[in-house]
Design an enzyme around this catalytic site. Structure first.
Site, PDB file in Angstrom:
ATOM      1  N   GLU A   9       0.817  -1.207   0.000  1.00 40.56           N
ATOM      2  CA  GLU A   9       0.000   0.000   0.000  1.00 40.56           C
ATOM      3  C   GLU A   9       0.853   1.260   0.000  1.00 40.56           C
ATOM      4  O   GLU A   9       0.439   2.305  -0.508  1.00 40.56           O
ATOM      5  CB  GLU A   9      -0.933  -0.004   1.214  1.00 40.56           C
ATOM      6  CG  GLU A   9      -2.096   0.958   1.101  1.00 40.56           C
ATOM      7  CD  GLU A   9      -3.161   0.712   2.138  1.00 40.56           C
ATOM      8  OE1 GLU A   9      -4.339   0.579   1.762  1.00 40.56           O
ATOM      9  OE2 GLU A   9      -2.810   0.649   3.342  1.00 40.56           O
ATOM     10  N   HIS A  27       8.902 -26.293   1.660  1.00 36.87           N
ATOM     11  CA  HIS A  27       8.240 -27.468   1.069  1.00 36.87           C
ATOM     12  C   HIS A  27       7.078 -27.077   0.168  1.00 36.87           C
ATOM     13  O   HIS A  27       6.401 -27.955  -0.366  1.00 36.87           O
ATOM     14  CB  HIS A  27       7.759 -28.397   2.186  1.00 36.87           C
ATOM     15  CG  HIS A  27       8.876 -29.041   2.941  1.00 36.87           C
ATOM     16  ND1 HIS A  27       9.390 -30.280   2.622  1.00 36.87           N
ATOM     17  CD2 HIS A  27       9.617 -28.589   3.990  1.00 36.87           C
ATOM     18  CE1 HIS A  27      10.374 -30.579   3.444  1.00 36.87           C
ATOM     19  NE2 HIS A  27      10.541 -29.570   4.292  1.00 36.87           N
ATOM     20  N   LYS A  61     -13.474   1.851  -2.968  1.00 39.77           N
ATOM     21  CA  LYS A  61     -14.336   2.324  -1.881  1.00 39.77           C
ATOM     22  C   LYS A  61     -15.522   3.107  -2.434  1.00 39.77           C
ATOM     23  O   LYS A  61     -16.668   2.915  -2.009  1.00 39.77           O
ATOM     24  CB  LYS A  61     -13.536   3.229  -0.935  1.00 39.77           C
ATOM     25  CG  LYS A  61     -12.511   2.529  -0.074  1.00 39.77           C
ATOM     26  CD  LYS A  61     -11.842   3.543   0.849  1.00 39.77           C
ATOM     27  CE  LYS A  61     -10.815   2.899   1.752  1.00 39.77           C
ATOM     28  NZ  LYS A  61     -10.153   3.887   2.633  1.00 39.77           N
TER      29      LYS A  61
END
Length: 444
Positions: free
Chosen positions: A278, A299, A411
């Site tokens: 961000e 792994h 938003k």
């Protein structure tokens, strides 16, 4: 103190993929200006560097009240308003809810099933709700706040406000107005502090104190790290050096992998991802952060790191003293005889060292932060270090690391969908988008 070892970032170790002293020295003039801006707090958002100097007495007093009167503590927040708290709890109080009270829950989404599950566990008669949003306009947090406010009203009637704590802007905003009007207890999020830089404010310190964590130690660690990182010379300043290395590597490596060798720091790597993404993902710049964990991801990811695209720079976090160890005993299984007389602490350190060496042999640059012990003091150092590295890297990119303009459009469109006044144009954009999707032929 935490130390930075960047041997494997240099060309002597990583070959043509590494950096030279000349590469680093080429940034000295720019870093001198950045240092001056930091010292003078040229941007108000650099106030995060002053958080270690705060008085924590009010936070501890509120936390003591919660501990004395509540069996449950529910934090409502998202992004930086929740990740920091989760990171502190996971690092310093692993498995907290299995053996401690008040039980702490963090609701950082709007998944209805998750909130329903939490509500099925907690007793609202004995639950303190901490609503965390600086602006008070965070739609996800305020939606969950409305649900909990109504639920607490049903249980406590007119006394419901005693069970809500608002952590928000000290002077303005929707939540501040509601808190004043309805009589909630409040704690401030300094107006100059961005959410992802707020872990060392009441945002992260209140839940930490509720859990019995030494928040004075967190602040002391952060303070000492900032003092260590106050040198102008990049060769004496680990935060400036790390920022310079990440900036230089970012010209050709567009993925940053953070690999703490500790289960307790898995959430820290996720906190880092928001901080890095961000803050730096602007103007077609920045690296994609990837949260990892050693040894587990050897792994699941190491094959890609070793033989996949050479687009990654690796940062290890190694723990010198895990605070506990378990010996390996073997008397009768010959094929496992090599493990006899060793312990798990040796094994995890061996795995980390082997991975670092394997990567550098493959020409993949990596560096390591050495952490003496994972306690509140050194966790505070880690927080301040990465926050400062992020700011320095952003300044080297020539961007503002404290804003997030790319988040706003999502938003605003959400507000349109939810019929918020003033966002009718966004509502129309969504309706037009839905129509295009409906008419699209690219569906099976």
């Amino acid at each position: 103190m935490i130390t930075l070892d960047f041997t494997n970032m240099m060309s002597e170790a990583a070959g043509s993929n590494g950096l030279s002293a000349e590469d680093i020295n080429s940034l000295k003039h720019r870093l001198k200006k950045i240092h001056s801006d930091i010292v003078s707090r040229q941007l108000p958002e650099l106030f995060f560097l002053d958080l270690p100097d705060q008085d924590e007495d009010e936070i501890n007093a509120v936390a003591d009240s919660v501990k004395n009167h509540s069996d449950y503590f529910l934090l409502l927040g998202i992004g930086g308003s929740a990740l920091g708290a989760r990171t502190v709890l996971d690092a310093l109080k692993p498995f907290y809810n299995l053996k401690n009270s008040p039980k702490i829950f963090i609701y950082d989404n709007v998944d209805p099933n998750t909130l329903a599950s939490i509500l099925s566990i907690i007793d609202l008669k004995k639950t303190t709700v901490n609503v965390v949003t600086k602006s008070g306009g965070t739609v996800e947090t305020m939606a969950s706040f409305l649900i909990l406010r109504n639920a607490l009203k049903k249980v406590h009637k007119d006394a419901y406000s005693r069970w809500i704590i608002a952590t928000t802007d000290p002077e303005k905003g929707i939540l501040r107005d509601i808190a004043v009007r309805e009589g909630f207890r409040t704690l401030p999020v300094p107006a100059e502090v961005s959410g992802r830089f707020s872990v060392l404010s009441a945002v992260g310190l209140l839940p930490a104190s509720v859990a019995g964590i030494n928040i004075k130690g967190l602040l002391k660690g952060a303070k000492d790290m900032f003092i260590k990182c106050s040198e102008e010379d990049v060769w004496k300043n680990p935060a400036y050096m790390c920022g310079a290395l990440m900036y230089l590597m970012g010209q050709k490596k567009n993925i940053s992998v953070l690999i703490p060798y500790s289960d307790r720091l898995k959430a820290f790597s996720e906190w880092y991802c928001q901080l890095w993404a961000e803050s730096l993902g602007k103007d077609n710049r920045g690296q994609t952060p990837y949260p990892s964990k050693g040894v587990t991801d050897q792994h699941s990811q190491l094959q890609l790191w070793m033989q996949g695209p050479k687009d990654k720079v690796m940062t290890f976090i190694g723990i010198e003293d895990y605070g506990a160890d378990i010996s390996l005993h073997n008397e009768d299984i010959k094929s496992l005889d090599y493990l006899r007389n060793h312990c798990l602490g040796e094994l995890i350190k061996a795995e980390q060292e082997a991975t670092e060496l394997a990567l550098v042999k493959a020409g993949i640059p990596n560096m390591r932060l050495n952490v003496p012990l994972l306690d509140s003091y050194y966790l505070g150092q880690l927080f301040l270090f990465f926050e400062l590295v992020t700011a320095v890297t952003g300044f080297l990119y020539g961007i503002n690391p404290f804003n997030q303009p790319g988040v706003e459009e999502g938003k605003n469109l959400t507000y349109g969908i939810m019929d918020r006044e003033g966002y009718e144009d966004k509502k129309q954009e969504v309706l037009d988008y839905r129509e295009k999707i409906k008419e699209s032929k690219y569906k099976i």
